[in-house]
Design an enzyme around this catalytic site. Sequence first.
Site, PDB file in Angstrom:
ATOM      1  N   ARG A  39      29.352  45.064  23.506  1.00 26.81           N
ATOM      2  CA  ARG A  39      28.787  45.956  22.498  1.00 26.81           C
ATOM      3  C   ARG A  39      28.554  45.167  21.233  1.00 26.81           C
ATOM      4  O   ARG A  39      29.323  44.246  20.909  1.00 26.81           O
ATOM      5  CB  ARG A  39      29.767  47.086  22.146  1.00 26.81           C
ATOM      6  N   GLU A  59      21.902  47.443  16.525  1.00 33.85           N
ATOM      7  CA  GLU A  59      20.707  47.385  17.368  1.00 33.85           C
ATOM      8  C   GLU A  59      19.961  48.734  17.339  1.00 33.85           C
ATOM      9  O   GLU A  59      20.597  49.773  17.133  1.00 33.85           O
ATOM     10  CB  GLU A  59      21.075  46.987  18.815  1.00 33.85           C
ATOM     11  N   HIS A 109      19.521  44.609  25.241  1.00 32.42           N
ATOM     12  CA  HIS A 109      20.497  45.522  25.871  1.00 32.42           C
ATOM     13  C   HIS A 109      20.019  45.960  27.269  1.00 32.42           C
ATOM     14  O   HIS A 109      19.817  47.146  27.514  1.00 32.42           O
ATOM     15  CB  HIS A 109      20.744  46.749  24.969  1.00 32.42           C
TER      16      HIS A 109
HETATM   17  C1  8YV Z   1      23.427  51.365  28.912  1.00 35.90           C
HETATM   18  C2  8YV Z   1      25.607  50.103  28.562  1.00 35.90           C
HETATM   19  O1  8YV Z   1      22.165  51.050  29.371  1.00 35.90           O
HETATM   20  O2  8YV Z   1      26.648  51.316  30.275  1.00 35.90           O
HETATM   21  C3  8YV Z   1      26.749  50.843  29.150  1.00 35.90           C
HETATM   22  O3  8YV Z   1      27.794  50.949  28.487  1.00 35.90           O
HETATM   23  O4  8YV Z   1      25.751  49.458  27.595  1.00 35.90           O
HETATM   24  C4  8YV Z   1      24.264  50.147  29.213  1.00 35.90           C
HETATM   25  O5  8YV Z   1      24.433  50.052  30.595  1.00 35.90           O
HETATM   26  C5  8YV Z   1      23.305  51.788  27.486  1.00 35.90           C
HETATM   27  O6  8YV Z   1      24.533  51.988  26.887  1.00 35.90           O
HETATM   28  C6  8YV Z   1      22.479  53.059  27.351  1.00 35.90           C
HETATM   29  O7  8YV Z   1      23.238  54.207  27.451  1.00 35.90           O
END
Ligand code: 8YV
Length: 332
Positions: free
Chosen positions: A241, A270, A288
């Site tokens: 993150r 972001e 991402h």
């Molecule tokens: C998502 C991610 O695409 O699953 C997660 O925690 O970071 C990604 O796979 C993103 O968070 C959108 O919800």
Amino acid sequence: MIHRPRVLVARRIPTHTLERLAQHFELEVNPDDQPFPRDELIRRLADKHGALTTGSERIDAEVLAAAPGLRIVANMAVGFNNFDVPACTAAGVWATNTPDVLTETTADFGFALILATARRITESEHFLRAGHWNRWSWDMFTGPDVHGATLGILGMGRIGQAIARRGVHGFGMKLIYRNRSRLPLEQEAALGARFVDKDTLLREADHLILVLPYSSESHHSIGAAELALMKPTATLVNIARGGIVDDAALAVALRERRIAAAGLDVFEGEPKVHPDLLALPNVVLTPHIASASVATRHAMADLAADNLIGVLAGSGPKTPIVADISPRMRPA
Ligand code: 8YV
């Protein structure tokens, strides 16, 4: 006439999943896929029983108080730092995420970033596309090896373990890791993994990858002090993150070559990216997309839908974040 539960689908999702949801619920969908401004999210949730969210929707006590009929927030993500989970539990609202279905895909991408960063793939591609390639040179775009090097993993959950398997079994890497809890000894032995303190992890890793959840405790886990402990030849990859790394401090370390290179799929604030990072050659930047295989994004959407259907039209959620809550009853 029996009213069907009302569900807000906060972002665009696969059509097939939307059609499944439409069989059970009265849907309100985001018309243009722009994340709703907070006041609009609150307004749209006011009369809903469920919501399918992504990382861009913050669900906290204020949102929950304004949505008295809400019974579930189903995140299409394994990470759930956009949820105030204790507030959801206190309000009797199920909070669900999408674990497991994205583990291997995300680990593949973590490894892709390790390789691209160490072996300077995007940097050399930019050079080629810009027409600068006019001869072979022995030291053109040399970088550190990945095979046989020491892989450091910060955060050894499901995705961390999947990356560890790739590193050890696929690339013959030595493995050191740091996590809140230690792996079972037989699992450590199978991977030849060494559980180390954070300073040792930073000092010894040739390639360090971050796979820990974001929270106030993990905020800026990697800042100037941590980067200073790393080898000047080391690479750093963040697929966890934004906010786990202090991006401004990382840009300084990369510019001054205190570490060799970084690969980043997530950023503080972001979709904005720190301008100093954008200006540097020794950082691979992706928007991402670690979980973005076709099959996995469909599986994530379907699991979020399963959770909504389970709570609002079935026997309960499939993958709740907190297993034991006293659920809010649907108002009569
Ligand atoms: C998502 C991610 O695409 O699953 C997660 O925690 O970071 C990604 O796979 C993103 O968070 C959108 O919800």
